[in-house]
Design a protein around this motif. Structure first.
Motif, PDB file in Angstrom:
ATOM      1  N   TRP A 146      -5.449   7.703   3.526  1.00  0.00           N
ATOM      2  CA  TRP A 146      -4.078   7.712   3.619  1.00  0.00           C
ATOM      3  C   TRP A 146      -3.744   9.038   4.476  1.00  0.00           C
ATOM      4  N   ARG A 196      -7.408   7.065  -1.483  1.00  0.00           N
ATOM      5  CA  ARG A 196      -6.713   8.098  -1.202  1.00  0.00           C
ATOM      6  C   ARG A 196      -7.128   8.896   0.380  1.00  0.00           C
ATOM      7  N   ARG A 228      -7.253   3.514  -9.228  1.00  0.00           N
ATOM      8  CA  ARG A 228      -7.590   2.643  -8.042  1.00  0.00           C
ATOM      9  C   ARG A 228      -6.910   3.447  -6.925  1.00  0.00           C
ATOM     10  N   PHE A 229      -5.950   3.900  -7.006  1.00  0.00           N
ATOM     11  CA  PHE A 229      -5.372   4.607  -5.889  1.00  0.00           C
ATOM     12  C   PHE A 229      -5.983   5.944  -5.223  1.00  0.00           C
ATOM     13  N   GLU A 230      -6.719   6.625  -6.123  1.00  0.00           N
ATOM     14  CA  GLU A 230      -7.636   7.500  -5.813  1.00  0.00           C
ATOM     15  C   GLU A 230      -8.626   7.349  -5.056  1.00  0.00           C
ATOM     16  N   PHE A 276       0.786  -1.309   0.003  1.00  0.00           N
ATOM     17  CA  PHE A 276       0.176  -0.003   0.054  1.00  0.00           C
ATOM     18  C   PHE A 276       0.689   1.297  -0.052  1.00  0.00           C
ATOM     19  N   ALA A 286       2.539   1.919  -3.338  1.00  0.00           N
ATOM     20  CA  ALA A 286       1.445   2.216  -4.354  1.00  0.00           C
ATOM     21  C   ALA A 286       1.194   3.919  -4.079  1.00  0.00           C
ATOM     22  N   MET A 287       1.188   4.138  -3.104  1.00  0.00           N
ATOM     23  CA  MET A 287       0.821   5.600  -2.578  1.00  0.00           C
ATOM     24  C   MET A 287       2.046   6.449  -3.134  1.00  0.00           C
ATOM     25  N   HIS A 332      -1.203  11.739   3.427  1.00  0.00           N
ATOM     26  CA  HIS A 332      -0.995  12.344   2.010  1.00  0.00           C
ATOM     27  C   HIS A 332      -1.074  13.711   2.055  1.00  0.00           C
ATOM     28  N   ARG A 346       1.397   6.885  -6.671  1.00  0.00           N
ATOM     29  CA  ARG A 346       0.369   7.684  -7.016  1.00  0.00           C
ATOM     30  C   ARG A 346       0.917   9.082  -7.184  1.00  0.00           C
ATOM     31  N   ALA A 392      -4.125   2.160 -12.740  1.00  0.00           N
ATOM     32  CA  ALA A 392      -3.664   2.349 -11.170  1.00  0.00           C
ATOM     33  C   ALA A 392      -4.149   3.543 -10.626  1.00  0.00           C
TER      34      ALA A 392
END
Length: 215
Positions: A208, A205, A200-202, A169, A172-173, A211, A176, A197
Motif C-alpha cells: 500500500w 499492507r 488479511r489486510f495486514e 482494495f 478495505a484499506m 499507508h 483497516r 479481516a
C-alpha cells in the motif's frame, strides 16, 4: 460545490476576529487555526506564509482536493461540513468540536464508538470517495456527545472510473485503519470477522503506497 463565503481574507485583516492558532506554518504545511465568526467555529488551513512554489503547486492541489471531498460529503454525520476558499491559499470549513482519539482516555473508546467509525466510512464510500489516511489517530475525533468524526480529507480520492478491484482494495484499506483502533482499544470485543479481516489486510499492507507512518 463551494459554499458562499461567510468571510474572506480582507475581512480577516480588517476586523477583530476570535482566532486560535493550532499549528504554525512550515515550508510544506499550512498554518491551522480555529476562527469564531458569528455563532460558528471554522477550521482554517492557510498556506499564505509558505514559499511561492508551495503556494502555487502543492498547496493548490491539496486544498482543491479537500474542498471537493468535503463538498461531496455534505450532509453526512461525522465529517466536516460547508467548505469554502477564503482565498486561493486558504480553505475553511466548519470546525468539528472534540478531542483527538490520540489524546482521549483509551478506556473511553467503546465498541459502539468504533462501530460508528465503520458506519462513517461506509457512508463516505457510498458517496464515491475513499479517505486514505484512516490509520492516523489524529484524524479521528471524539465529539462532545462521545460519537466519532473523521477529519483531514486532503489525501482523499474519488473512486468513480477506477477498476472495481482497486476500489475494493482502497475501501478495505480505509477499514483497516478502524480495525487498528479495535486492536488498540477493544481487541477482545472486535469479533472473529473483524479479526480475520484485519489479518488479511495486514498481509497486503506493505504494497500500500499511501499507508501512513506510525503516528
Amino acid at each position: 460545490m463551494e459554499l458562499r463565503k461567510p468571510f474572506d481574507r480582507i475581512y480577516l485583516l480588517t476586523h477583530q476576529c476570535d482566532y486560535v492558532r493550532l499549528r504554525t506554518s512550515s515550508h510544506w504545511h499550512p498554518e491551522v487555526g480555529i476562527l469564531t465568526f458569528g455563532n460558528k467555529k471554522w477550521t482554517v488551513k492557510d498556506y499564505s506564509d509558505c514559499n511561492w512554489f508551495v503556494r502555487n503547486s502543492y498547496a493548490k492541489i491539496l486544498l482543491n482536493r479537500e474542498l471537493n471531498a468535503i463538498s461531496m460529503l455534505n450532509g453526512i454525520e461525522g465529517v466536516p461540513q460547508n467548505p469554502f476558499f477564503v482565498d486561493s491559499c486558504c480553505l475553511a470549513f466548519e470546525y468539528v468540536e472534540g478531542a483527538s482519539v490520540r489524546d482521549y482516555p483509551a478506556d473511553k473508546i467503546t465498541p459502539e464508538f468504533l462501530t460508528e467509525c465503520e458506519r462513517i466510512l461506509r457512508d463516505i464510500h457510498k458517496k464515491g470517495l475513499v479517505h486514505l489516511d484512516t490509520g492516523a489517530m489524529g484524524n479521528w475525533i471524539v465529539k462532545p456527545d462521545n460519537r466519532p468524526a473523521l477529519i483531514d480529507f486532503q489525501t482523499a480520492m474519488k473512486t468513480k472510473g477506477l477498476p472495481s478491484r482497486l476500489v475494493g482494495f482502497l475501501k478495505a484499506m480505509d477499514l483497516r485503519g478502524v480495525y487498528k483502533k479495535w486492536i488498540a482499544f477493544r481487541p477482545n470485543e472486535m469479533g472473529e470477522k473483524r479479526k480475520k479481516a484485519a489479518e488479511r489486510f495486514e498481509k497486503i499492507r506493505k504494497i500500500w503506497l499511501f499507508h501512513p507512518k506510525k503516528k
